[in-house]
Design a protein around this motif. Structure first.
Motif, PDB file in Angstrom:
ATOM      1  N   SER B  18      36.751   2.303   6.205  1.00 31.14           N
ATOM      2  CA  SER B  18      36.491   2.219   7.635  1.00 31.14           C
ATOM      3  C   SER B  18      36.368   0.760   8.058  1.00 31.14           C
ATOM      4  N   MET B  19      36.578   0.513   9.345  1.00 28.84           N
ATOM      5  CA  MET B  19      36.360  -0.832   9.860  1.00 28.84           C
ATOM      6  C   MET B  19      36.232  -0.782  11.378  1.00 28.84           C
ATOM      7  N   THR B  20      35.728  -1.865  11.926  1.00 27.84           N
ATOM      8  CA  THR B  20      35.580  -2.005  13.373  1.00 27.84           C
ATOM      9  C   THR B  20      36.246  -3.295  13.814  1.00 27.84           C
ATOM     10  N   LEU B  21      37.071  -3.187  14.852  1.00 31.31           N
ATOM     11  CA  LEU B  21      37.666  -4.353  15.490  1.00 31.31           C
ATOM     12  C   LEU B  21      36.853  -4.691  16.729  1.00 31.31           C
ATOM     13  N   LEU B  22      36.580  -5.974  16.906  1.00 32.98           N
ATOM     14  CA  LEU B  22      35.769  -6.404  18.041  1.00 32.98           C
ATOM     15  C   LEU B  22      36.626  -7.134  19.060  1.00 32.98           C
ATOM     16  N   CYS B  23      36.458  -6.778  20.312  1.00 34.69           N
ATOM     17  CA  CYS B  23      37.103  -7.473  21.420  1.00 34.69           C
ATOM     18  C   CYS B  23      36.011  -7.984  22.349  1.00 34.69           C
ATOM     19  N   ALA B  24      36.126  -9.231  22.748  1.00 35.42           N
ATOM     20  CA  ALA B  24      35.169  -9.812  23.678  1.00 35.42           C
ATOM     21  C   ALA B  24      35.920 -10.540  24.782  1.00 35.42           C
ATOM     22  N   GLN B  25      35.410 -10.404  26.026  1.00 35.32           N
ATOM     23  CA  GLN B  25      35.997 -11.144  27.144  1.00 35.32           C
ATOM     24  C   GLN B  25      34.876 -11.795  27.954  1.00 35.32           C
ATOM     25  N   ASP B  26      35.186 -12.997  28.454  1.00 34.19           N
ATOM     26  CA  ASP B  26      34.183 -13.755  29.203  1.00 34.19           C
ATOM     27  C   ASP B  26      34.591 -13.923  30.662  1.00 34.19           C
ATOM     28  N   MET B  27      35.422 -12.993  31.166  1.00 33.70           N
ATOM     29  CA  MET B  27      35.920 -13.085  32.540  1.00 33.70           C
ATOM     30  C   MET B  27      35.225 -12.105  33.479  1.00 33.70           C
ATOM     31  N   ASN B  28      34.203 -11.434  32.981  1.00 36.55           N
ATOM     32  CA  ASN B  28      33.447 -10.459  33.768  1.00 36.55           C
ATOM     33  C   ASN B  28      34.334  -9.303  34.251  1.00 36.55           C
ATOM     34  N   LYS B  70      28.240  -3.084  25.805  1.00 33.46           N
ATOM     35  CA  LYS B  70      28.049  -4.220  26.697  1.00 33.46           C
ATOM     36  C   LYS B  70      29.326  -4.438  27.489  1.00 33.46           C
ATOM     37  N   LYS B  71      29.205  -4.912  28.693  1.00 32.50           N
ATOM     38  CA  LYS B  71      30.363  -5.096  29.560  1.00 32.50           C
ATOM     39  C   LYS B  71      31.409  -5.988  28.919  1.00 32.50           C
ATOM     40  N   GLN B  72      30.983  -7.020  28.210  1.00 35.13           N
ATOM     41  CA  GLN B  72      31.926  -7.994  27.696  1.00 35.13           C
ATOM     42  C   GLN B  72      32.563  -7.590  26.372  1.00 35.13           C
ATOM     43  N   ASN B  73      32.077  -6.528  25.731  1.00 30.77           N
ATOM     44  CA  ASN B  73      32.589  -6.168  24.412  1.00 30.77           C
ATOM     45  C   ASN B  73      33.178  -4.769  24.399  1.00 30.77           C
ATOM     46  N   PHE B  74      34.246  -4.600  23.629  1.00 28.87           N
ATOM     47  CA  PHE B  74      34.882  -3.290  23.477  1.00 28.87           C
ATOM     48  C   PHE B  74      35.272  -3.161  22.016  1.00 28.87           C
ATOM     49  N   LEU B  75      34.668  -2.212  21.317  1.00 30.13           N
ATOM     50  CA  LEU B  75      34.869  -2.068  19.885  1.00 30.13           C
ATOM     51  C   LEU B  75      35.819  -0.906  19.592  1.00 30.13           C
ATOM     52  N   LEU B  76      36.701  -1.129  18.632  1.00 31.40           N
ATOM     53  CA  LEU B  76      37.614  -0.083  18.169  1.00 31.40           C
ATOM     54  C   LEU B  76      37.306   0.205  16.710  1.00 31.40           C
ATOM     55  N   GLY B  77      37.021   1.474  16.405  1.00 29.88           N
ATOM     56  CA  GLY B  77      36.675   1.852  15.053  1.00 29.88           C
ATOM     57  C   GLY B  77      37.706   2.760  14.410  1.00 29.88           C
ATOM     58  N   LEU B  78      37.912   2.539  13.118  1.00 28.40           N
ATOM     59  CA  LEU B  78      38.722   3.442  12.301  1.00 28.40           C
ATOM     60  C   LEU B  78      37.775   4.014  11.260  1.00 28.40           C
ATOM     61  N   GLU B  79      37.511   5.301  11.314  1.00 25.61           N
ATOM     62  CA  GLU B  79      36.538   5.895  10.404  1.00 25.61           C
ATOM     63  C   GLU B  79      37.094   6.091   9.009  1.00 25.61           C
ATOM     64  N   SER B  80      38.346   6.482   8.900  1.00 26.75           N
ATOM     65  CA  SER B  80      38.996   6.720   7.623  1.00 26.75           C
ATOM     66  C   SER B  80      40.449   6.284   7.752  1.00 26.75           C
ATOM     67  N   ALA B  81      40.704   5.039   7.385  1.00 24.78           N
ATOM     68  CA  ALA B  81      42.009   4.447   7.652  1.00 24.78           C
ATOM     69  C   ALA B  81      43.132   5.158   6.895  1.00 24.78           C
TER      70      ALA B  81
END
Lengths: 115, 117
Positions: B18-28, B70-81
């Motif tokens: 499994s893994m998590t990808l993190l996305c962050a934006q600072d543009m509100n 959180k507004k600035q973060n969006f996580l994508l998870g793969l539980e069993s790749a």
């Protein structure tokens, strides 16, 4: 259902030559239209957009596109191609319905530039 | 402004991990999206979010989960790749204010290249 078609998978042009990349969309009303460029190993960068008004829109890097309602087209043009324009180009239309800002993308056109 | 950033840039997983990808934006930006890009397929929407605490399925959601705590973060998870999830993943965000077309004007991160063996 809405769709975007980019008929050309791969185009090769000589440096300094003019370029036209084709994009056709299916949508009943006036769409929101976009062109993005993706350089190798990079994310997508917005080149230009059409929301309303003047049907000829100017973008970054010397690109322009013309919206033609009668032909359901939004073709991308550049008068003189530079080697750095080699990339993949994606046309997209805003998906109608709902409050989200989903885009429908074409499958892309890869541009190669000959010296 | 960093714009949209993605972590990690590259990852290799074994089947079942499994893994998590993190996305962050600072543009509100209110709206955020996860896409996958495969050769000849263009970009396909996996999941999206129209605001903090809300998520929705896109075109190809199976095998993925997302969270927007959180507004600035969006996580994508793969539980069993699975090997079929080998792809390049892009995150994007867009505004909701201004003209109605602005919500479709998406800004993309640099991507995460994931290989599942």
């Amino acid at each position: 259902a809405q769709s975007v078609t980019q008929p050309d998978i791969h185009i090769t042009v000589s440096e300094g030559a003019s370029l036209e990349l084709r994009c056709n969309y299916s949508y009943g009303a006036t769409p929101y239209l976009f062109w993005y460029v993706q350089s190798p190993g990079q994310g997508l960068q917005l080149l230009l957009k059409y929301f309303s008004g003047d049907t000829l829109v100017q973008g970054i890097k010397g690109f322009e596109a013309e919206f033609k309602r009668s032909q359901s087209s939004f073709n991308l043009r550049k008068p003189s191609v530079h080697w750095s324009d080699a990339a993949e180009y994606f046309c997209a239309v805003g998906a109608f319905g709902g409050s989200q800002g989903n885009l429908i993308f074409g499958k892309g056109t890869k541009l190669s530039v000959k010296p | 402004n960093a714009g949209v950033t993605q972590t990690p840039k590259f990852r290799v997983l074994k089947t079942g991990q499994s893994m998590t990808l993190l996305c962050a934006q600072d543009m509100n930006h209110e709206y955020m999206y996860w896409y996958r890009q495969d050769p000849g397929m263009g970009l396909r929407l996996i999941h999206y979010s129209v605001g903090e605490g809300t998520t929705a399925k896109g075109e190809v959601p199976d095998g993925y989960n997302v969270s927007r705590l959180k507004k600035q973060n969006f996580l994508l998870g793969l539980e069993s790749a699975a090997p079929s999830q080998t792809s390049v993943y892009f995150c994007a965000s867009s505004l909701t204010t201004g003209t109605s077309g602005r919500k479709y004007e998406q800004y993309f991160g640099p991507g995460t290249r994931l290989t599942v063996t």
